[in-house]
Design a protein around this motif. Sequence first.
Motif, mmCIF file in Angstrom:
data_model
loop_
_atom_site.group_PDB
_atom_site.id
_atom_site.type_symbol
_atom_site.label_atom_id
_atom_site.label_comp_id
_atom_site.label_asym_id
_atom_site.label_seq_id
_atom_site.Cartn_x
_atom_site.Cartn_y
_atom_site.Cartn_z
ATOM 1 N N PHE A 49 -32.105 4.289 -12.358
ATOM 2 C CA PHE A 49 -33.281 3.116 -12.875
ATOM 3 C C PHE A 49 -34.543 4.329 -12.843
ATOM 4 C CE2 PHE A 49 -30.313 -0.031 -13.348
ATOM 5 C CZ PHE A 49 -31.017 -1.194 -13.458
ATOM 6 N N ARG A 55 -44.185 1.475 -15.967
ATOM 7 C CA ARG A 55 -43.102 0.733 -15.688
ATOM 8 C C ARG A 55 -42.101 0.808 -16.778
ATOM 9 N NH1 ARG A 55 -42.002 -1.047 -10.893
ATOM 10 N NH2 ARG A 55 -40.767 -2.823 -11.495
ATOM 11 N N LEU A 57 -38.699 1.581 -18.602
ATOM 12 C CA LEU A 57 -37.231 2.200 -18.155
ATOM 13 C C LEU A 57 -36.678 2.981 -19.032
ATOM 14 C CD1 LEU A 57 -35.152 1.471 -15.988
ATOM 15 C CD2 LEU A 57 -34.328 -0.398 -17.604
ATOM 16 N N THR A 72 -28.804 2.180 -18.772
ATOM 17 C CA THR A 72 -29.443 3.233 -17.848
ATOM 18 C C THR A 72 -28.634 4.468 -17.532
ATOM 19 O OG1 THR A 72 -28.573 2.087 -15.956
ATOM 20 C CG2 THR A 72 -30.798 1.549 -16.456
ATOM 21 N N LEU A 151 -37.810 -3.473 -18.068
ATOM 22 C CA LEU A 151 -36.620 -4.394 -17.175
ATOM 23 C C LEU A 151 -36.502 -5.866 -17.697
ATOM 24 C CD1 LEU A 151 -38.402 -3.200 -13.660
ATOM 25 C CD2 LEU A 151 -36.252 -2.427 -14.623
ATOM 26 N N HIS A 177 -26.532 -3.666 -13.062
ATOM 27 C CA HIS A 177 -27.988 -3.872 -13.771
ATOM 28 C C HIS A 177 -28.560 -4.955 -13.166
ATOM 29 C CE1 HIS A 177 -27.407 -1.478 -17.793
ATOM 30 N NE2 HIS A 177 -27.600 -0.703 -16.733
ATOM 31 N N LEU A 181 -31.539 -5.135 -10.377
ATOM 32 C CA LEU A 181 -32.703 -5.774 -10.812
ATOM 33 C C LEU A 181 -33.201 -6.627 -9.796
ATOM 34 C CD1 LEU A 181 -32.160 -6.323 -14.401
ATOM 35 C CD2 LEU A 181 -33.924 -4.904 -13.745
#
Length: 191
Positions: A49, A55, A57, A72, A151, A177, A181
Amino acid sequence: MTHVDKAVLAPVRARFGTPTELSWEGAISDIEWAVATHNPARTHDVTLFILDPQRRLALIRKPQFEPDVWRTPGGGIHPGEDFVAGAVREALEETGLHVELRRYLVDAHALFTNSGRELHWRTHVVLADTADENVVAGDPGEIAEARWGTLPELAGPLRERLLATGRAFWRYRVALHDAALQALCTRTAVP
């Protein structure tokens, strides 16, 4: 037995924290079995990640993926390779990003089954950050495209798209994921 064992992971846990544990089990198709066992010595992956200062991704799409399927980045740690060095190498190879690992988010143990066969797989999800602005696909034979996402995109439309494929590998990826998260939301010290 994988070479990414307790001895390799002990310093990772000491430096980057105790991850969320995830267990997953599912039947995979013959095609998925062939992909998972193409290198019988490898039964693990490191999933990254990677977040930038805004921020965003990092996401990748492999050539065999459908055009709207993204995930990812990640890959394997070579035998004898330092875990951190291997994760940093994989990030650079798949996204062109120079990263620094920050947290060990998820330690997943999966059991893939197919026609009476079993494959025990382990995924280590780590949080990394980068100051690099441009994400680019590495080897075009391995990575078709790389891009910045978010995200919320991973938790929403990309999650729905992966589940819509009906493939067990994508259900597993969604579980990874989701767990990562959740770990990001419930722990402090997120960059």
